[in-house]
Write a protein that holds these residues in place. Structure first.
Motif, short mmCIF file in Angstrom:
data_model
loop_
_atom_site.label_atom_id
_atom_site.label_comp_id
_atom_site.label_asym_id
_atom_site.label_seq_id
_atom_site.Cartn_x
_atom_site.Cartn_y
_atom_site.Cartn_z
N CYS A 10 109.76 73.08 83.32
CA CYS A 10 108.66 73.90 82.84
C CYS A 10 108.14 74.81 83.95
O CYS A 10 107.83 74.34 85.05
CB CYS A 10 107.56 72.97 82.33
SG CYS A 10 105.99 73.78 82.06
N PHE A 12 105.27 76.34 84.39
CA PHE A 12 103.93 76.06 84.90
C PHE A 12 103.83 74.70 85.60
O PHE A 12 102.93 74.48 86.39
CB PHE A 12 102.87 76.23 83.80
CG PHE A 12 102.65 77.68 83.46
CD1 PHE A 12 102.38 78.62 84.46
CD2 PHE A 12 102.70 78.13 82.15
CE1 PHE A 12 102.18 79.96 84.17
CE2 PHE A 12 102.50 79.47 81.84
CZ PHE A 12 102.25 80.39 82.86
N CYS A 13 104.78 73.80 85.33
CA CYS A 13 104.86 72.60 86.16
C CYS A 13 105.32 72.98 87.56
O CYS A 13 104.80 72.46 88.55
CB CYS A 13 105.83 71.58 85.54
SG CYS A 13 105.10 70.63 84.19
N HIS A 51 101.31 68.20 82.72
CA HIS A 51 102.00 68.96 81.67
C HIS A 51 101.32 68.73 80.33
O HIS A 51 101.73 67.91 79.52
CB HIS A 51 103.48 68.56 81.60
CG HIS A 51 104.26 69.38 80.60
ND1 HIS A 51 104.77 70.62 80.89
CD2 HIS A 51 104.58 69.14 79.31
CE1 HIS A 51 105.38 71.11 79.82
NE2 HIS A 51 105.28 70.22 78.84
N HIS A 135 102.95 74.96 78.17
CA HIS A 135 102.12 74.25 79.16
C HIS A 135 100.85 75.07 79.22
O HIS A 135 100.90 76.28 79.50
CB HIS A 135 102.87 74.23 80.51
CG HIS A 135 102.15 73.52 81.64
ND1 HIS A 135 102.81 72.74 82.57
CD2 HIS A 135 100.84 73.50 82.00
CE1 HIS A 135 101.93 72.27 83.45
NE2 HIS A 135 100.73 72.72 83.13
#
Ligand SMILES: [Zn+2]
Length: 168
Positions: A10, A12-13, A51, A135
């Motif tokens: 991900c 944004f992770c 998340h 996310h």
């Protein structure tokens, strides 16, 4: 929780682990970054480290940190000179393969280094609402007098046909 992308892949992770965009703010549960495709000078994102897909999944601690992050990011926005930020963003090596159209466009705006007159704070909470990365990422968008011809109604205008209304 139904997620199509694992936290490992991900975007944004990766951001929240500090592997992508530099933080402009951080607290226990949230980080803040400047968006690299700004629609206005100072366009920033507030992102939970966990998340979390939807704003409705935040726990109590995260809810408190969310508001703290909104305030913190606004302070950074108001202290930043965008005439300096965006050229340095264009020079970032990790962005070298990305189109720079949005940055170039905001650099041309007459209110590039004005203090924001207002803010639009919002989150596309679901695919049907326009979310493209699953996310949570809340948009903190500085607004400037004259950035659109008629700002009346603000985010009502996501549904243009039913946005305008007459006050009785
Ligand atoms: Zn994630």
């Amino acid at each position: 929780m139904n997620t199509t992308v694992s936290p490992r892949e991900c975007y944004f992770c990766r951001v929240s682990r500090g592997e992508a965009d530099p933080f402009i703010f951080e607290n226990a549960a949230f980080v803040g970054i400047f968006d690299t495709n700004p629609v206005n000078p100072g366009h920033a994102l507030v992102i939970p480290r966990r998340h979390v897909v939807s704003i409705f999944e935040l726990n109590e601690h995260e809810q408190a940190d969310y508001f703290d992050a909104l305030h913190g990011v606004r302070e950074v926005i108001e202290a930043t000179r965008f005439a300096e930020l965006y050229p340095s963003m264009m020079a970032r090596e990790d962005l070298s393969d990305r189109p720079m159209d949005h940055i170039k466009a905001v650099l041309e705006l007459p209110f590039l280094d004005a203090r924001p007159d207002a803010y639009t704070v919002g989150n596309n909470d679901g695919r049907a609402a326009g979310r493209s990365i699953d996310h949570l990422h809340v948009i903190v968008l500085p607004r400037y007098q004259g950035d659109v011809e008629n700002p009346r109604g603000g985010i009502r205008n996501v549904i243009p046909a039913r946005a305008s209304y007459q006050r009785r």
